[in-house]
Design a protein around this motif. Sequence first.
Motif, PDB file in Angstrom:
ATOM      1  N   ALA A  34       0.864  -1.109   0.015  1.00 59.33           N
ATOM      2  CA  ALA A  34      -0.180   0.067  -0.009  1.00 59.33           C
ATOM      3  C   ALA A  34       0.632   1.297   0.016  1.00 59.33           C
ATOM      4  CB  ALA A  34      -0.787  -0.140   1.319  1.00 59.33           C
ATOM      5  N   THR A  35       2.044   1.024   0.488  1.00 61.87           N
ATOM      6  CA  THR A  35       2.705   2.464   0.639  1.00 61.87           C
ATOM      7  C   THR A  35       3.189   3.088  -0.625  1.00 61.87           C
ATOM      8  OG1 THR A  35       4.056   1.312   2.673  1.00 61.87           O
ATOM      9  CG2 THR A  35       5.418   2.942   1.503  1.00 61.87           C
ATOM     10  N   GLN A  36       3.579   1.975  -1.596  1.00 61.77           N
ATOM     11  CA  GLN A  36       3.903   2.277  -3.011  1.00 61.77           C
ATOM     12  C   GLN A  36       2.502   3.052  -3.654  1.00 61.77           C
ATOM     13  OE1 GLN A  36       6.642   1.582  -4.434  1.00 61.77           O
ATOM     14  NE2 GLN A  36       6.404   1.606  -6.341  1.00 61.77           N
ATOM     15  N   GLN A  39      -0.561   8.573  -1.913  1.00 61.76           N
ATOM     16  CA  GLN A  39      -0.533   9.546  -3.029  1.00 61.76           C
ATOM     17  C   GLN A  39      -0.507  10.682  -2.208  1.00 61.76           C
ATOM     18  OE1 GLN A  39      -4.506   9.651  -4.982  1.00 61.76           O
ATOM     19  NE2 GLN A  39      -4.013   7.905  -6.276  1.00 61.76           N
ATOM     20  N   GLY A  40      -1.257  11.268  -1.469  1.00 66.32           N
ATOM     21  CA  GLY A  40      -1.368  12.681  -0.976  1.00 66.32           C
ATOM     22  C   GLY A  40      -0.317  13.087  -0.171  1.00 66.32           C
ATOM     23  N   GLY A  41       0.127  12.413   0.699  1.00 68.54           N
ATOM     24  CA  GLY A  41       1.483  12.699   1.637  1.00 68.54           C
ATOM     25  C   GLY A  41       1.664  12.274   2.827  1.00 68.54           C
ATOM     26  N   ILE A  42       2.276  12.775   3.577  1.00 66.45           N
ATOM     27  CA  ILE A  42       2.837  12.408   4.846  1.00 66.45           C
ATOM     28  C   ILE A  42       2.436  13.792   5.923  1.00 66.45           C
ATOM     29  CG2 ILE A  42       4.986  12.711   4.307  1.00 66.45           C
ATOM     30  CD1 ILE A  42       5.535  10.369   6.403  1.00 66.45           C
ATOM     31  N   ARG A 146       5.285 -16.067   1.567  1.00 64.58           N
ATOM     32  CA  ARG A 146       3.918 -15.803   2.401  1.00 64.58           C
ATOM     33  C   ARG A 146       3.901 -16.343   3.730  1.00 64.58           C
ATOM     34  NH1 ARG A 146      -0.954 -18.631   1.818  1.00 64.58           N
ATOM     35  NH2 ARG A 146       0.123 -19.695   0.080  1.00 64.58           N
ATOM     36  N   ALA A 147       3.800 -15.579   4.789  1.00 63.98           N
ATOM     37  CA  ALA A 147       3.756 -16.193   6.249  1.00 63.98           C
ATOM     38  C   ALA A 147       2.396 -16.893   6.332  1.00 63.98           C
ATOM     39  CB  ALA A 147       3.951 -14.827   7.171  1.00 63.98           C
ATOM     40  N   LEU A 148       2.694 -18.089   6.882  1.00 65.45           N
ATOM     41  CA  LEU A 148       1.408 -18.887   7.226  1.00 65.45           C
ATOM     42  C   LEU A 148       0.994 -18.869   8.695  1.00 65.45           C
ATOM     43  CD1 LEU A 148       2.690 -21.876   5.128  1.00 65.45           C
ATOM     44  CD2 LEU A 148       0.974 -20.267   4.430  1.00 65.45           C
ATOM     45  N   GLY A 198      -5.192  -8.565   5.055  1.00 69.10           N
ATOM     46  CA  GLY A 198      -5.593  -8.768   6.262  1.00 69.10           C
ATOM     47  C   GLY A 198      -4.904  -9.844   7.046  1.00 69.10           C
ATOM     48  N   ASP A 199      -3.557 -10.234   6.594  1.00 68.13           N
ATOM     49  CA  ASP A 199      -3.226 -11.325   7.290  1.00 68.13           C
ATOM     50  C   ASP A 199      -2.507 -11.467   8.543  1.00 68.13           C
ATOM     51  OD1 ASP A 199      -3.661 -12.212   4.401  1.00 68.13           O
ATOM     52  OD2 ASP A 199      -1.328 -12.902   3.986  1.00 68.13           O
ATOM     53  N   GLY A 200      -2.061  -9.902   8.853  1.00 67.09           N
ATOM     54  CA  GLY A 200      -1.308  -9.619   9.946  1.00 67.09           C
ATOM     55  C   GLY A 200      -2.051 -10.061  11.358  1.00 67.09           C
ATOM     56  N   GLY A 350       2.727  -0.304  11.661  1.00 67.06           N
ATOM     57  CA  GLY A 350       2.263  -0.153  10.547  1.00 67.06           C
ATOM     58  C   GLY A 350       0.598  -0.405  10.481  1.00 67.06           C
ATOM     59  N   GLU A 351       0.196  -0.388   9.198  1.00 70.02           N
ATOM     60  CA  GLU A 351      -1.406  -0.528   9.323  1.00 70.02           C
ATOM     61  C   GLU A 351      -1.861  -1.811  10.054  1.00 70.02           C
ATOM     62  OE1 GLU A 351      -2.937   0.425   5.792  1.00 70.02           O
ATOM     63  OE2 GLU A 351      -4.836  -0.231   6.158  1.00 70.02           O
ATOM     64  N   CYS A 352      -1.270  -2.992  10.186  1.00 65.46           N
ATOM     65  CA  CYS A 352      -1.693  -4.215  10.907  1.00 65.46           C
ATOM     66  C   CYS A 352      -1.587  -4.084  12.310  1.00 65.46           C
ATOM     67  CB  CYS A 352      -1.096  -5.506  10.211  1.00 65.46           C
ATOM     68  SG  CYS A 352       0.443  -5.606  10.941  1.00 65.46           S
ATOM     69  N   ASN A 366      -1.880  10.567   8.351  1.00 65.61           N
ATOM     70  CA  ASN A 366      -1.140   9.887   9.454  1.00 65.61           C
ATOM     71  C   ASN A 366      -0.717   8.676   9.433  1.00 65.61           C
ATOM     72  OD1 ASN A 366      -0.886  12.294  11.466  1.00 65.61           O
ATOM     73  ND2 ASN A 366      -2.663  11.814  12.519  1.00 65.61           N
ATOM     74  N   SER A 367      -1.181   7.930   8.426  1.00 66.61           N
ATOM     75  CA  SER A 367      -0.657   6.518   8.505  1.00 66.61           C
ATOM     76  C   SER A 367       0.746   6.267   7.923  1.00 66.61           C
ATOM     77  CB  SER A 367      -1.581   5.607   7.795  1.00 66.61           C
ATOM     78  OG  SER A 367      -1.887   6.168   6.620  1.00 66.61           O
ATOM     79  N   LEU A 368       1.209   7.022   7.162  1.00 71.44           N
ATOM     80  CA  LEU A 368       2.652   6.945   6.623  1.00 71.44           C
ATOM     81  C   LEU A 368       3.671   7.465   7.742  1.00 71.44           C
ATOM     82  CD1 LEU A 368       2.764   8.243   2.938  1.00 71.44           C
ATOM     83  CD2 LEU A 368       2.921   5.835   3.577  1.00 71.44           C
ATOM     84  N   LEU A 369       2.969   8.236   8.587  1.00 70.71           N
ATOM     85  CA  LEU A 369       3.936   8.805   9.484  1.00 70.71           C
ATOM     86  C   LEU A 369       4.041   7.587  10.795  1.00 70.71           C
ATOM     87  CD1 LEU A 369       5.477  11.401  10.451  1.00 70.71           C
ATOM     88  CD2 LEU A 369       3.492  12.188  11.904  1.00 70.71           C
TER      89      LEU A 369
END
Length: 500
Positions: A34-36, A39-42, A146-148, A198-200, A350-352, A366-369
């Motif tokens: 998702a990081t890739q 768009q908008g920013g940090i 892939r983590a199982l 949503g694997d995390g 991060g997001e997980c 705020n999520s990139l930060l």
Amino acid sequence: MIVGSGIAGLRAALALGPAARTLVLTKEEVHESATQYAQGGIAAATGDDDTVALHEQDTLAAGDGLSSPAAVRTLVEEGPAAIAELLAWGAEFDRSGGGLARTREAAHSRSRILHAHGDSTGREIAATLARRAAELPNLRFVPQARALRMLAAEGRVWGLAYAAAGEALQVRARAVLLAAGGLGQLYAETTNPAVATGDGPALALTAGAELADMEFVQFHPTALAWPGAPRFLLSEALRGEGALLRNPAGERFMAAYHASAELAPRDVVARAIEAELRRAGQGTCYLDATALPAAQLEQRFPRIAATLAAYGLNLGRDWIPVRPAAHYAMGGVTTDLEGRSTLPGLYAAGECACTGVHGANRLASNSLLEGLVFGARAGRAMTAETALGGAPEFAQPATAPEPNPAELRRVQAVMSAAAGVIREGGAMARGLAELEALPGGGAAARTAAAVLRAALARRESRGAHFRSDFPAHDPALAGQHSRQQNEGGAIRVRFAPLGA
Ligand SMILES: Cc1cc2nc3c(=O)[nH]c(=O)nc-3n(C[C@H](O)[C@H](O)[C@H](O)COP(=O)(O)OP(=O)(O)OC[C@H]3O[C@@H](n4cnc5c(N)ncnc54)[C@H](O)[C@@H]3O)c2cc1C
């Protein structure tokens, strides 16, 4: 051991430093995350007219009574230094008048969003971090892995099992960091890339760790709604620069829903669009940037303009059809401020993860930060983990199970019907029963069930979680987080402050 090569995983790897022997697993190629696509920013308080206290205030307001104050303070206080570090490592943010260019997004009281190459902020940050990580002598990336499941026993995590090239493998590790990103792919309509299943949370919950705030899924109000096109995101920054929203009849409508009109919080805008679509019964809502100067659009949103052009759409000429799509998970694996989960040896960032920063709703950018600040903290804390003797034996998995696309489609159908922008108890209970009965029990089904379990338990509306059967806040639930854990085979949800 790090699962995920987005901003959180990469930043943690850098904090682990040259001394640590680090393995970074990633489902596809290193850059696919998702990081890739951010768009908008940090967001960070770096401007002369801005302060850490104002950024803190805006973040707490967006969180709607549920953000953890200590986590928010850590985020905003460490934000400016995290940005300075990125600049020192060569990240090229856009500049104007000799300084950093800053834009405003919804619910920010100051223009504090830094961006790169117009609308490719995440790509620039990820490239900067990946370049630096590639210089670490003892770091190895394992793409297409892939983590199982976690190797968990005796109340802690000892490593993990993963699938690569059709084989199942096991790795022992002093510490495992889940930096596996979001869960948008649990929904049929999402801005998230295919890796975001949503694997995390599923890996953590099954191993015995706690999840928090899983009911809070943010829907981005303005995803492209064009036949055959993916739900490409039309950044909030477009509205920040003056783009308008129009209903199927072509009328502006946001002023009737919120005093800030197009700059209202995301959940308000998403529900308003959903309400206008239901009211009209047909058609689509539109993002109208036609009044903005063409040169400004081209310079500020080159990636969006190029993507739209591939579908014959032009930001400066056309109203762009939009609808809400699943975008960001506020909840995840419960962590402390150092990224530690409730299960020794297991970290998340991060997001997980759920640090409590976002509360019931994330403030844009705020999520990139969060990935930077808490990824670094988790990496530093992991360096202190020492090797443990007496590790138990774990049975080597015989086969590497393949992802199950049919199960994922079923999960998407259930979640889109039961756990979207507007939710209701009966539909959620039926959805949960269906997911729990799925024979495969894959990671996506387990995480989706965790979202529904928490959403059913929270009998109120707050932030991004809106229930038509409980449309108001329940004041008793302010500061109370849904926390769920596997207790002897049954998953129980309780409400408590984080840290309690
Ligand atoms: C279109 C879009 C635009 C956005 N714009 C912004 C923005 O402007 N500003 C902002 O702050 N935020 C934005 N966000 C949100 C932000 O991009 C994400 O929250 C953030 O990048 C998440 O970083 P992460 O490191 O936690 O996860 P990701 O960057 O998603 O990385 C997750 C990694 O985990 C890997 N992975 C997942 N499961 C497994 C597994 N089982 N085994 C091995 N590897 C696994 C993936 O392959 C991937 O490498 C946007 C999100 C999207 C989708």
